[in-house]
Design a protein around this motif. Structure first.
Motif, mmCIF file in Angstrom:
data_model
loop_
_atom_site.group_PDB
_atom_site.id
_atom_site.type_symbol
_atom_site.label_atom_id
_atom_site.label_comp_id
_atom_site.label_asym_id
_atom_site.label_seq_id
_atom_site.Cartn_x
_atom_site.Cartn_y
_atom_site.Cartn_z
ATOM 1 N N TRP A 180 0.909 -1.164 0.052
ATOM 2 C CA TRP A 180 0.006 -0.132 -0.116
ATOM 3 C C TRP A 180 0.881 1.168 0.079
ATOM 4 O O TRP A 180 1.988 1.372 0.197
ATOM 5 N N ASN A 181 0.354 2.429 -0.303
ATOM 6 C CA ASN A 181 0.855 3.694 -0.086
ATOM 7 C C ASN A 181 0.847 4.052 1.430
ATOM 8 O O ASN A 181 0.152 3.496 2.124
ATOM 9 N N GLY A 182 1.664 4.985 1.620
ATOM 10 C CA GLY A 182 1.860 5.479 2.857
ATOM 11 C C GLY A 182 3.106 5.151 3.708
ATOM 12 O O GLY A 182 4.180 4.982 3.122
ATOM 13 N N THR A 183 3.011 4.889 5.149
ATOM 14 C CA THR A 183 4.211 4.889 6.173
ATOM 15 C C THR A 183 3.986 3.823 6.959
ATOM 16 O O THR A 183 4.501 3.701 8.124
ATOM 17 N N CYS A 184 3.161 2.474 6.463
ATOM 18 C CA CYS A 184 3.046 1.483 7.349
ATOM 19 C C CYS A 184 3.651 0.308 6.966
ATOM 20 O O CYS A 184 3.589 0.080 5.849
ATOM 21 N N ASP A 185 4.272 -0.409 7.685
ATOM 22 C CA ASP A 185 4.380 -1.984 7.464
ATOM 23 C C ASP A 185 3.315 -2.866 7.587
ATOM 24 O O ASP A 185 2.369 -2.420 8.474
ATOM 25 N N ALA A 186 3.279 -4.076 7.089
ATOM 26 C CA ALA A 186 2.221 -5.078 7.504
ATOM 27 C C ALA A 186 2.315 -5.425 8.957
ATOM 28 O O ALA A 186 3.161 -5.740 9.530
ATOM 29 N N GLY A 187 1.088 -5.421 9.569
ATOM 30 C CA GLY A 187 1.019 -6.034 10.891
ATOM 31 C C GLY A 187 1.558 -5.117 12.241
ATOM 32 O O GLY A 187 1.918 -5.324 13.231
ATOM 33 N N GLN A 188 1.391 -3.842 11.660
ATOM 34 C CA GLN A 188 2.236 -2.916 12.636
ATOM 35 C C GLN A 188 1.048 -2.215 13.422
ATOM 36 O O GLN A 188 0.096 -1.930 12.890
ATOM 37 N N LEU A 189 1.293 -2.093 14.706
ATOM 38 C CA LEU A 189 0.256 -1.368 15.766
ATOM 39 C C LEU A 189 0.133 -0.039 15.282
ATOM 40 O O LEU A 189 0.960 0.714 14.881
ATOM 41 N N THR A 190 -1.202 0.370 15.023
ATOM 42 C CA THR A 190 -1.408 1.709 14.515
ATOM 43 C C THR A 190 -1.594 2.500 15.761
ATOM 44 O O THR A 190 -1.583 2.424 16.700
ATOM 45 N N ARG A 191 -1.672 4.150 15.385
ATOM 46 C CA ARG A 191 -1.864 5.081 16.756
ATOM 47 C C ARG A 191 -3.111 4.747 17.146
ATOM 48 O O ARG A 191 -3.185 4.860 18.548
ATOM 49 N N GLU A 192 -4.276 4.462 16.265
ATOM 50 C CA GLU A 192 -5.250 4.109 17.145
ATOM 51 C C GLU A 192 -5.285 2.917 17.904
ATOM 52 O O GLU A 192 -6.060 2.963 19.088
ATOM 53 N N GLY A 193 -4.650 1.866 17.574
ATOM 54 C CA GLY A 193 -4.461 0.634 18.277
ATOM 55 C C GLY A 193 -3.552 0.999 19.829
ATOM 56 O O GLY A 193 -4.023 0.577 20.642
ATOM 57 N N LEU A 194 -2.670 2.018 19.646
ATOM 58 C CA LEU A 194 -1.802 2.322 20.596
ATOM 59 C C LEU A 194 -2.906 3.163 21.634
ATOM 60 O O LEU A 194 -2.801 2.986 22.800
ATOM 61 N N ASP A 195 -3.891 3.986 21.196
ATOM 62 C CA ASP A 195 -4.764 4.700 22.055
ATOM 63 C C ASP A 195 -5.758 3.852 22.644
ATOM 64 O O ASP A 195 -6.006 4.045 23.941
ATOM 65 N N ASP A 196 -6.251 2.594 21.891
ATOM 66 C CA ASP A 196 -6.871 1.685 22.754
ATOM 67 C C ASP A 196 -6.168 0.999 24.043
ATOM 68 O O ASP A 196 -6.820 0.671 25.049
#
Ligand SMILES: *[C@@H]1O[C@H](CO)[C@@H](O)[C@H](O)[C@H]1NC(C)=O
Ligand SMILES: *[C@@H]1O[C@H](CO)[C@@H](O)[C@H](O)[C@H]1NC(C)=O
Ligand SMILES: *[C@@H]1O[C@H](CO)[C@@H](O)[C@H](O)[C@H]1NC(C)=O
Ligand SMILES: *[C@@H]1O[C@H](CO)[C@@H](O)[C@H](O)[C@H]1NC(C)=O
Length: 443
Positions: A135-151
């Motif tokens: 995909w485009n952007g700045t993430c690798d596969a299986g990476q915790l997202t900011r939203e996941g961190l917030d949860d």
């Protein structure tokens, strides 16, 4: 929507053929798959794949009928919180929005202690010859997202609201009382840090140890080899009760393959796991279901069928299949050993910790749930993001120790008040004799 439910609540039925094979889950499966926030109009503990219910001050209650009992020891096992998809389509790029996935808001720190606190950021250069596969952007596969961190931060806050604010079981967040174990996956370390920060934001100012086992023998993922278990599982995934669900849903599979370019790929054909992962990761983050470059999109009702099939497969493999119990014991026996060992150390006053907190994966949660017998009353579901199992040890005024188990914030029937000895026995019954030889010997 049936019953006038809000649109973010999925209610759907399994195809009749699946329901008839004797290993059915409920015909009607309900749940939330597209928001971490369960709407206030639903029961607070509604199944939410994006963010499971967990212990919190508003819904917590002390063991009833045992006033005067004191909480003395705690083991907690959770799944990490939401992340980018773990699996990639062959032509991943076209199956995302132009902006793709953004992970810049969560610094991926990893560095040698005492040196510069470097973090890494994923770059996907526009000239890269393999651009179509990511995909485009700045993430690798299986990476915790900011939203996941917030949860995960909220999860830590809720935990503290009960075990500190309400029970005063833990006084301060310190590494003498709290032992945290994760897997070797970075997202589990990040969730550990978010939990601690949620408990006390002052934890951000000093380093904390989280413990891991070598990846090759990690009991928590689980990651240790067990060829005997692999053979057991292969056998029960070769019988009609399993293979029928694949043939009976070939219409769905063909449709998914045509849209997603996954035809002929074994790992996408063996089960619905990868479809489940790639759909839920998207919907939990408010992304649309995948659309290909011809403009064809995965339809909501097909996604829901995948969710139902995912639940069915998880329950079959780890709970309901003939020999599933044996498979779970072989592949999680080392972890059952560890939990029994913890409780016996508490019993003999040799565990210096008050809390042992584990951050694992869906494979950790489903095996623990199955081994503790949660699946005896009804089918197990795919463990949600942040899924939680809490093992509390209470001492009564008459100095007897009891265990209470809480799953997704609610005490588990039959494990609401079990003597510590009986509970240790429940764990020990899940440990195969000579587990190393039994696992390695048969091949
Ligand atoms: C969430 O999922 C439901 C189906 O369960 C769908 O009807 C609804 O449109 C989705 N909501 C959003 C915001 O994507
Ligand atoms: C990803 O970004 C590139 C430009 O860097 C763009 O050409 C492409 O269309 C984007 N992908 C999608 C799916 O829109
Ligand atoms: C379960 O294990 C027994 C004993 O090894 C074996 O005979 C049986 O075929 C297995 N069942 C399935 C469905 O694999
Ligand atoms: C998109 O999906 C449709 C089926 O839903 C398929 O016919 C078409 O070939 C796909 N396009 C691409 C570029 O894969």
């Amino acid at each position: 929507m049936p019953f006038g439910l809000p649109s973010n609540f999925a209610i759907f039925s399994l195809p009749a053929a699946i329901v008839s094979n004797g290993f059915s889950i409920n015909k009607t499966v309900t749940g939330i798959y597209n928001s971490s926030t369960t709407p206030a109009s639903f029961p607070w503990n509604t199944y939410n794949y994006c963010n499971a219910a967990h212990v919190n001050a508003e819904h917590y209650f002390e063991p009833t009928g045992n006033e005067g009992a004191e909480l003395l020891y705690l083991n907690v096992v959770i799944r990490h919180h939401k992340r980018t998809p773990d699996n990639l389509y062959p032509d991943e790029n076209e199956l995302n929005t132009a902006s793709g996935w953004n992970c810049e808001s969560l610094h991926q720190q990893s560095y040698g202690g005492g040196t510069a606190p470097v973090f890494h950021e994923t770059l996907i250069p526009s000239w890269h010859p393999y651009l179509s596969t990511i995909w485009n952007g700045t993430c690798d596969a299986g990476q915790l997202t900011r939203e996941g961190l917030d949860d995960a931060i909220l999860h830590g806050k809720d935990f503290w609201s009960v075990y500190h604010d309400r029970l005063n079981f833990l006084n301060t967040v310190n590494s003498e009382d709290i032992h945290i174990r994760t897997t070797t996956e970075v997202r589990t370390h990040q969730v550990a840090s978010a939990l601690l920060f949620g408990m006390d934001s002052a934890t951000s100012s000093s380093p904390w140890p989280v413990y891991t086992q070598p990846e090759s023998i990690d009991s928590l993922v689980p990651g240790y080899p067990c060829p005997t278990a692999d053979a057991v599982r292969d056998a029960y995934q070769s019988v009609p009760v399993w293979t029928d669900h694949l043939t009976q849903n070939m219409d769905l599979k063909a449709k998914l393959d045509a849209t997603l370019g996954t035809a002929g790929l074994d790992s996408w054909a063996a089960w619905y796991d990868h479809f489940f992962d790639t759909f839920t990761a998207r919907s939990c983050h408010g992304h649309s279901l995948p659309c290909n470059s011809s403009g064809a999109c995965i339809e909501q009702e097909d996604a829901q069928r995948v969710y139902a099939l995912g639940d069915w497969e998880y329950n079959y493999i780890w709970n309901a299949a003939e020999n599933a119990t044996w498979y779970t014991q072989l592949t999680f026996g080392v972890m059952f050993y560890e939990l029994a060992h913890n409780l016996k150390s508490f019993q003999s006053r040799s565990d210096p910790y008050k809390l042992r907190f584990y951050v694992g994966h869906d494979g950790s949660m489903i095996r623990l749930a199955s081994g503790l017998g949660f699946g005896k009353d009804g089918p197990l579901r795919w463990p949600a993001m942040g899924s939680e199992i809490v093992i509390e040890v209470w001492r009564t005024e008459t100095m007897r120790d009891f265990v209470r188990v809480i799953h997704e914030g609610t005490p588990v029937p039959r494990l609401e008040w079990v003597s510590l000895n009986d509970f240790i026995e429940i764990l020990e019954r899940q440990i195969p004799n000579n587990i190393y030889q039994t696992c390695m010997g048969a091949q």
